[in-house]
Design an enzyme around this catalytic site. Structure first.
Site, PDB file in Angstrom:
ATOM      1  N   HIS A  81       0.819  -1.226   0.000  1.00 18.22           N
ATOM      2  CA  HIS A  81       0.000   0.000   0.000  1.00 18.22           C
ATOM      3  C   HIS A  81       0.844   1.265   0.000  1.00 18.22           C
ATOM      4  O   HIS A  81       0.335   2.342  -0.284  1.00 18.22           O
ATOM      5  CB  HIS A  81      -1.032  -0.016   1.143  1.00 18.22           C
ATOM      6  CG  HIS A  81      -0.510   0.376   2.488  1.00 18.22           C
ATOM      7  ND1 HIS A  81      -0.181  -0.534   3.464  1.00 18.22           N
ATOM      8  CD2 HIS A  81      -0.285   1.584   3.036  1.00 18.22           C
ATOM      9  CE1 HIS A  81       0.223   0.107   4.551  1.00 18.22           C
ATOM     10  NE2 HIS A  81       0.174   1.395   4.313  1.00 18.22           N
ATOM     11  N   ASP A 127      -0.034  -7.525   1.635  1.00 16.61           N
ATOM     12  CA  ASP A 127       0.431  -6.129   1.646  1.00 16.61           C
ATOM     13  C   ASP A 127       1.962  -6.106   1.683  1.00 16.61           C
ATOM     14  O   ASP A 127       2.570  -5.756   2.692  1.00 16.61           O
ATOM     15  CB  ASP A 127      -0.181  -5.394   2.847  1.00 16.61           C
ATOM     16  CG  ASP A 127       0.073  -3.895   2.804  1.00 16.61           C
ATOM     17  OD1 ASP A 127       0.491  -3.394   1.745  1.00 16.61           O
ATOM     18  OD2 ASP A 127      -0.159  -3.234   3.842  1.00 16.61           O
ATOM     19  N   GLN A 216       0.617   5.950  11.420  1.00 12.04           N
ATOM     20  CA  GLN A 216       0.738   6.498  10.078  1.00 12.04           C
ATOM     21  C   GLN A 216       2.180   6.902   9.771  1.00 12.04           C
ATOM     22  O   GLN A 216       2.797   7.628  10.542  1.00 12.04           O
ATOM     23  CB  GLN A 216      -0.181   7.709   9.950  1.00 12.04           C
ATOM     24  CG  GLN A 216      -0.206   8.295   8.561  1.00 12.04           C
ATOM     25  CD  GLN A 216      -1.127   9.496   8.478  1.00 12.04           C
ATOM     26  OE1 GLN A 216      -1.373  10.156   9.464  1.00 12.04           O
ATOM     27  NE2 GLN A 216      -1.617   9.756   7.294  1.00 12.04           N
ATOM     28  N   GLY A 217       2.684   6.438   8.673  1.00 12.19           N
ATOM     29  CA  GLY A 217       4.054   6.744   8.287  1.00 12.19           C
ATOM     30  C   GLY A 217       5.025   5.639   8.640  1.00 12.19           C
ATOM     31  O   GLY A 217       6.148   5.604   8.148  1.00 12.19           O
ATOM     32  N   ASP A 218       4.597   4.758   9.543  1.00  6.60           N
ATOM     33  CA  ASP A 218       5.432   3.598   9.895  1.00  6.60           C
ATOM     34  C   ASP A 218       5.227   2.446   8.920  1.00  6.60           C
ATOM     35  O   ASP A 218       6.003   1.478   8.920  1.00  6.60           O
ATOM     36  CB  ASP A 218       5.113   3.111  11.309  1.00  6.60           C
ATOM     37  CG  ASP A 218       5.545   4.103  12.377  1.00  6.60           C
ATOM     38  OD1 ASP A 218       6.630   4.683  12.229  1.00  6.60           O
ATOM     39  OD2 ASP A 218       4.787   4.289  13.345  1.00  6.60           O
TER      40      ASP A 218
HETATM   41  C1  4AZ Z   1      -0.755   3.768   9.019  1.00  2.00           C
HETATM   42  O1  4AZ Z   1      -1.639   4.547   8.676  1.00  2.00           O
HETATM   43  C2  4AZ Z   1      -0.966   2.881  10.130  1.00  2.00           C
HETATM   44  N1  4AZ Z   1      -1.805   1.096  14.532  1.00  2.00           N
HETATM   45  C3  4AZ Z   1       0.032   2.025  10.479  1.00  2.00           C
HETATM   46  C4  4AZ Z   1      -0.137   1.200  11.538  1.00  2.00           C
HETATM   47  C5  4AZ Z   1      -1.290   1.245  12.240  1.00  2.00           C
HETATM   48  C6  4AZ Z   1      -2.312   2.103  11.902  1.00  2.00           C
HETATM   49  C7  4AZ Z   1      -2.135   2.930  10.829  1.00  2.00           C
HETATM   50  C8  4AZ Z   1      -1.438   0.366  13.413  1.00  2.00           C
HETATM   51  O2  4AZ Z   1       0.317   3.732   8.460  1.00  2.00           O
END
Ligand code: 4AZ
Length: 264
Positions: A81, A127, A216-218
């Site tokens: 993604h 993914d 988000q971003g990880d």
């Molecule tokens: C993300 O948006 C995202 N809490 C990554 C990991 C998690 C939620 C969102 C897990 O990249």
């Protein structure tokens, strides 16, 4: 709904829209969308020397949008993604750099993006993507879980989450952060996500009470058990919420794909 402060440990990110499954990449949802105060404290600083395989992906203008793991000198495993709509020229890989504002390490271009052919959306699994780099990197690569390696996926195994994702400040981290959370059982993860959790292609990590998570971003970044890459950050309902552990691509299920990409 807010997580009591004393229960907060470390976390790599802030929560997103409370009722929707969120994924990163180009950040449709933001911390500002979150009506519930579930943001958490920042993870602790991690040393890039201790995790030299941890890389991040940037846009051509240098904006970090995902993480990745160096699995061969010229191959980076990340989340599908993160790069599904990208052309190689629109992604760069930054390696050997802990501080996004620093100049350490190397920035390398991408010559090929392989996205798992069955990938549709994060909740249906697969993914995973592999980037081919324009030059070999000399940073140590990470061993990835083998298809038959069930032991590394045992419930309770302490797993290290790594990334530059959003923190409780609402912005992504300048520095590489790490946090540790146990792998959950399949039943625990399915209790939160129902049919969106597929134990064949995913693995979850987190505490029952929440408080430690990727965000988000990880996405695309490594989840490591005993120095072995077991997961790639994929999705979750918000971040660090009780009952909703982070969901990671189950790398061992894709070992043959990774081997094939590395051999290509
Ligand atoms: C993300 O948006 C995202 N809490 C990554 C990991 C998690 C939620 C969102 C897990 O990249």
């Amino acid at each position: 709904m807010a997580i009591p402060l004393p229960r907060l440990r470390t976390l790599l990110g802030a929560s997103l829209a409370a009722v929707s499954l969120s994924v990163t990449g180009f950040g449709v949802a933001t911390a500002a969308d979150d009506p519930v105060e579930t943001r958490v404290i920042g993870g602790e600083r991690a040393s890039i020397e201790d995790h030299p395989y941890t890389v991040y992906l940037t846009t051509p203008s240098g904006i970090q949008f995902c993480g990745g793991a160096l699995v061969a000198p010229d191959k980076v495993a990340t989340a599908a993604h993160c790069v599904e709509d990208d052309s190689p020229s629109s992604v760069a890989v930054v390696a050997g750099r802990e501080d996004k504002q620093g100049t350490a390490g190397e920035v390398v271009g991408v010559t090929d993006i392989w996205v798992h052919p069955d990938y549709v959306t994060v909740t249906s699994g697969d993914d995973i993507a592999v980037l081919t780099l324009e030059t070999d990197l000399s940073y140590a690569t990470v061993e990835f879980a083998a298809a038959a390696d069930d032991a590394v996926y045992a419930e309770g195994n302490p797993a290290t989450i790594l990334g530059w994702g959003v923190t409780e400040t609402g912005s992504s981290s300048r520095y590489l952060l790490q946090a540790e959370a146990p792998l959950t059982s399949d039943a625990t993860c399915a209790a939160g996500y129902g049919i969106s959790y597929d134990s064949a292609s995913m693995i979850c990590a987190g505490y029952p009470e929440g408080g430690i998570d990727a965000c988000q971003g990880d996405s695309g970044g490594p989840l490591v058990v005993d120095g072995v890459l077991v997961g790639l950050t994929s999705f979750g309902r918000g971040c660090a919420e009780a009952g909703y552990p982070g969901v990671y691509t189950r790398v061992g299920a894709y070992a043959a794909d990774l081997e094939a990409r590395i051999a290509s």
